[in-house]
Each structure stands twice: as C-alpha cells, then as structure tokens.
Scaffold this active site. Structure first.
Site, PDB file in Angstrom:
ATOM      1  CB  ALA A  66      -0.889  -0.015   1.239  1.00 27.74           C
ATOM      2  N   GLY A 109       0.763  -5.059   0.856  1.00 20.77           N
ATOM      3  CA  GLY A 109      -0.396  -5.103  -0.032  1.00 20.77           C
ATOM      4  C   GLY A 109      -0.089  -5.745  -1.385  1.00 20.77           C
ATOM      5  CD  GLU A 112      -2.149  -7.545   2.820  1.00 16.81           C
ATOM      6  OE1 GLU A 112      -1.989  -6.383   2.404  1.00 16.81           O
ATOM      7  OE2 GLU A 112      -2.489  -7.805   3.981  1.00 16.81           O
ATOM      8  CD  GLU A 132       1.716  -5.490   5.619  1.00 14.01           C
ATOM      9  OE1 GLU A 132       2.530  -6.396   5.925  1.00 14.01           O
ATOM     10  OE2 GLU A 132       0.930  -5.578   4.654  1.00 14.01           O
TER      11      GLU A 132
HETATM   12  N1  CAA Z   1       4.650   3.257  -0.518  1.00 12.42           N
HETATM   13  C1  CAA Z   1       5.080   4.433  -1.025  1.00 12.42           C
HETATM   14  N2  CAA Z   1       6.254   4.575  -1.672  1.00 12.42           N
HETATM   15  C2  CAA Z   1       7.027   3.480  -1.783  1.00 12.42           C
HETATM   16  C3  CAA Z   1       6.645   2.227  -1.275  1.00 12.42           C
HETATM   17  C4  CAA Z   1       5.390   2.124  -0.611  1.00 12.42           C
HETATM   18  N3  CAA Z   1       4.921   0.971  -0.125  1.00 12.42           N
HETATM   19  N4  CAA Z   1       7.630   1.332  -1.533  1.00 12.42           N
HETATM   20  C5  CAA Z   1       8.594   2.009  -2.192  1.00 12.42           C
HETATM   21  N5  CAA Z   1       8.232   3.293  -2.355  1.00 12.42           N
HETATM   22  C6  CAA Z   1       8.994   4.375  -3.008  1.00 12.42           C
HETATM   23  C7  CAA Z   1      10.157   4.800  -2.132  1.00 12.42           C
HETATM   24  O1  CAA Z   1       9.715   5.727  -1.144  1.00 12.42           O
HETATM   25  C8  CAA Z   1      11.064   5.427  -3.165  1.00 12.42           C
HETATM   26  O2  CAA Z   1      10.567   6.707  -3.472  1.00 12.42           O
HETATM   27  P1  CAA Z   1      11.565   7.983  -3.517  1.00 12.42           P
HETATM   28  O3  CAA Z   1      12.455   7.689  -4.699  1.00 12.42           O
HETATM   29  O4  CAA Z   1      10.634   9.116  -3.736  1.00 12.42           O
HETATM   30  O5  CAA Z   1      12.314   7.989  -2.239  1.00 12.42           O
HETATM   31  C9  CAA Z   1      10.856   4.545  -4.388  1.00 12.42           C
HETATM   32  O6  CAA Z   1       9.612   3.877  -4.182  1.00 12.42           O
HETATM   33  C10 CAA Z   1      11.937   3.488  -4.559  1.00 12.42           C
HETATM   34  O7  CAA Z   1      12.018   2.748  -3.348  1.00 12.42           O
HETATM   35  P2  CAA Z   1      13.407   2.481  -2.581  1.00 12.42           P
HETATM   36  O8  CAA Z   1      14.361   3.586  -2.831  1.00 12.42           O
HETATM   37  O9  CAA Z   1      13.069   2.164  -1.160  1.00 12.42           O
HETATM   38  O10 CAA Z   1      13.890   1.166  -3.367  1.00 12.42           O
HETATM   39  P3  CAA Z   1      14.873   0.017  -2.819  1.00 12.42           P
HETATM   40  O11 CAA Z   1      15.183  -0.834  -4.003  1.00 12.42           O
HETATM   41  O12 CAA Z   1      15.978   0.601  -2.020  1.00 12.42           O
HETATM   42  O13 CAA Z   1      13.968  -0.845  -1.774  1.00 12.42           O
HETATM   43  C11 CAA Z   1      11.974  -1.986  -1.059  1.00 12.42           C
HETATM   44  C12 CAA Z   1      12.891  -1.574  -2.234  1.00 12.42           C
HETATM   45  C13 CAA Z   1      12.705  -2.970  -0.141  1.00 12.42           C
HETATM   46  C14 CAA Z   1      10.743  -2.649  -1.647  1.00 12.42           C
HETATM   47  C15 CAA Z   1      11.588  -0.713  -0.243  1.00 12.42           C
HETATM   48  O14 CAA Z   1      11.101   0.266  -1.138  1.00 12.42           O
HETATM   49  C16 CAA Z   1      10.531  -0.938   0.802  1.00 12.42           C
HETATM   50  O15 CAA Z   1      10.819  -1.465   1.863  1.00 12.42           O
HETATM   51  N6  CAA Z   1       9.260  -0.515   0.522  1.00 12.42           N
HETATM   52  C17 CAA Z   1       8.185  -0.564   1.462  1.00 12.42           C
HETATM   53  C18 CAA Z   1       7.653  -1.988   1.619  1.00 12.42           C
HETATM   54  C19 CAA Z   1       6.546  -2.021   2.649  1.00 12.42           C
HETATM   55  O16 CAA Z   1       6.727  -1.719   3.807  1.00 12.42           O
HETATM   56  N7  CAA Z   1       5.328  -2.419   2.228  1.00 12.42           N
HETATM   57  C20 CAA Z   1       4.179  -2.506   3.066  1.00 12.42           C
HETATM   58  C21 CAA Z   1       3.364  -1.286   2.936  1.00 12.42           C
HETATM   59  S1  CAA Z   1       2.027  -1.236   4.129  1.00 12.42           S
HETATM   60  C22 CAA Z   1       0.793  -2.168   3.469  1.00 12.42           C
HETATM   61  O17 CAA Z   1       0.919  -2.723   2.401  1.00 12.42           O
HETATM   62  C23 CAA Z   1      -0.474  -2.242   4.270  1.00 12.42           C
HETATM   63  C24 CAA Z   1      -1.408  -3.335   3.874  1.00 12.42           C
HETATM   64  O18 CAA Z   1      -1.311  -4.432   4.339  1.00 12.42           O
HETATM   65  C25 CAA Z   1      -2.511  -3.079   2.968  1.00 12.42           C
END
Ligand code: CAA
Length: 259
Positions: A66, A109, A112, A132
């Site tokens: 998400a 998500g 999911e 999460e």
């Molecule tokens: N939401 C918003 N933006 C996101 C995102 C997310 N879930 N995942 C990545 N991005 C964005 C980053 O903020 C970054 O943007 P900027 O360039 O503006 O900084 C861009 O995408 C590239 O990401 P990274 O620089 O972090 O890329 P990476 O290769 O270093 O890492 C990754 C990749 C490990 C996937 C890392 O991006 C990450 O950990 N993302 C978040 C994963 C996460 O926590 N997901 C769960 C979300 S909560 C949820 O989903 C709730 C639910 O159950 C419904």
C-alpha cells in the site's frame, strides 16, 4: 486504455492483461491505482471476448505494498467511516479467473493483491513478504488470513511477526503459495500462455470452478461438496457440456460458446 495514469490495460487474444505502472514508487498501491485496477478488471469481466485476466508489475516490483506516503497521516475514525482499503476486496468479486505474474517485490499489499488472484506464477527473483509490522501496523488486506491458508500457521506467523522473513520464489513454490517459478524475463508470456488455455474453456465452467474452489475456504466440507454438486448438475443444462462431451466421443476438438 489511455485513460489510466497508473496501469496499462490491454488485451492479448482472449486474455486481459493489466500491468501496474508506477515505476517510481515500485508500484505502491495508491488509492487511484487500485481504483484503476478495479475498473480494468470489471471491464474485462463484462467483455465476452475475454476468458481470463493476468495482473503483473515490472521486473523490479510487482508491488511494494500500500502507498505508505498516502496513508501515513490517516486517522482511525476516518478509516472506519470511509472503510479504508474496502475497495481492494472488489477484485474478489470478479468472476473470471485472474492470474498474478509476480516479478520482484510483492510486499505487504503487493503480496496480498497476489493472494487475491486465483493463480500465482513467480519470476525466479520474486520476493514475497508482509513487512507491515516494521511500520508499526499490521497487514490490512489478507496478510494474516490468506497467507495462513497458503503457507500454514508457523510460516505465516514468522513472516507477519518479523516483517523481515521473506519468501523467495523457490520457497513460495515449495510452500504452495505459487504454482510455478519461471525465469523473470519469460514470466509474463508463460502466465499469458496458461491464461490462454483457461480462456479457451467454457467461461461459465471456469467461473463455476473458481466459485467452487473459493467456497472451499468458506464452507464446511459437506456444504462445499453440495455447492459443487449443484453447480455440476447445472452444467448439464449448458450447450458447452453437450459440445464438450460430443466432441470427445466424436474424437474432435470442442468449440465452446459460453452458453
Ligand atoms: N509506498 C510508497 N512509496 C514506496 C513504497 C510504498 N509501499 N515502496 C517504495 N516506495 C517508493 C520509495 O519511497 C522510493 O521513493 P523515492 O524515490 O521518492 O524515495 C521509491 O519507491 C523506490 O524505493 P526504494 O528507494 O526504497 O527502493 P529500494 O530498491 O531501495 O527498496 C523496497 C525496495 C525494499 C521494496 C523498499 O522500497 C521498501 O521497503 N518498501 C516498502 C515496503 C513495505 O513496507 N510495504 C508494506 C506497505 S504497508 C501495506 O501494504 C499495508 C497493507 O497491508 C494493505
């Protein structure tokens, strides 16, 4: 369809192909993106020429979850009143089979969303996880429910409680979360091939199979078997059953007409 900002929706023969397309955010599932996915899905569901649907992302990310930036200031009572993420479940109302072709990250998500599809194929570098808990929240779209049914309690607990135990494509295959692992660059074509096979079948029958298998998660065995038996019986009222069985006896290929 030129009206979408966050996805690309196209057809490949009888297969509808939806590609998540927010590369700068690793396909983070913003509200706008999910509304577009739903819109494309229901258009394909209503299109007689489409027999199955494939959802994919990019080679780097199916979807990184998400959209954290969009929800970080959410307020509980507003979430409740607007049923935040409620529209995500619309995908489970689509009658046609949906295949997920997962390359790269399928986190939160993203995992999911894949689990709401009917079949998951993974690219060899796919990563599945529910991070999460590391954000101070819990999974909100099936991570604590569908994942258990796919990989069992201990693994689901480990994944959701640590947020950092992820599944590789191979592990996901061994646990039954995905049904096939394919080299990343061949994944979409391979998934479309399976979707094409499904799309050639009688649409009412593929929809009944999907409905029955999904009911197995909801009903007792006796009720599920009865549900299956009743739909099985109703199949004998279709043209496609007569055609399918006649074709077998006459040693020719059937032509299904979805009726
Ligand atoms: N939401 C918003 N933006 C996101 C995102 C997310 N879930 N995942 C990545 N991005 C964005 C980053 O903020 C970054 O943007 P900027 O360039 O503006 O900084 C861009 O995408 C590239 O990401 P990274 O620089 O972090 O890329 P990476 O290769 O270093 O890492 C990754 C990749 C490990 C996937 C890392 O991006 C990450 O950990 N993302 C978040 C994963 C996460 O926590 N997901 C769960 C979300 S909560 C949820 O989903 C709730 C639910 O159950 C419904």
């Amino acid at each position: 369809d030129g009206n979408y900002q966050n996805i690309v929706s196209e057809t490949r023969g009888k297969v509808g192909l939806i590609t998540l397309n927010r590369p700068k955010a690793l396909n983070a599932l913003s509200s706008a993106l999910f509304h577009e996915v739903n819109d494309a899905l229901f258009k394909f569901d209503a299109d007689e020429n489409i027999g199955a649907i494939v959802i994919t992302g990019s080679e780097k990310a199916f979807a990184a979850g998400a959209d954290i930036k969009e929800m970080k200031d959410n307020v509980a009572i507003e979430c409740y009143k607007t049923n935040f993420l409620g529209h995500w479940t619309d995908i489970t109302k689509v009658k046609k089979p949906i295949l997920a072709a997962v390359n790269g990250f399928a986190l939160g998500g993203g995992c999911e969303l894949a689990m709401m599809c009917d079949i998951i194929y993974a690219g060899d570098k796919a990563v599945f996880g529910q991070p999460e808990i590391k954000l101070g929240i819990i999974p909100g779209a099936g991570g604590t429910q569908r994942l258990v049914k796919a990989v069992g309690k201990s693994k689901a607990m480990e994944i959701c409680l640590t947020g950092s135990v992820n599944l590789s494509a191979e592990e996901a295959l061994n646990l039954g979360l995905v049904s096939k692992v394919v080299p990343a660059d061949q994944l979409v074509d391979e998934t479309i091939k399976t979707a094409e096979k499904i799309a050639k079948m009688s649409q009412p029958m593929t929809q009944m199979v999907k409905e029955c298998i999904n009911q197995s998660f909801e009903l007792s065995l006796t009720s599920g078997l009865l549900f299956e038996r009743r739909l099985f019986h109703s199949g004998f009222g279709t043209h496609d059953q007569k055609e399918g069985m006649s074709a077998f006896v006459e040693k020719r290929k059937p032509t299904f007409e979805n009726k």
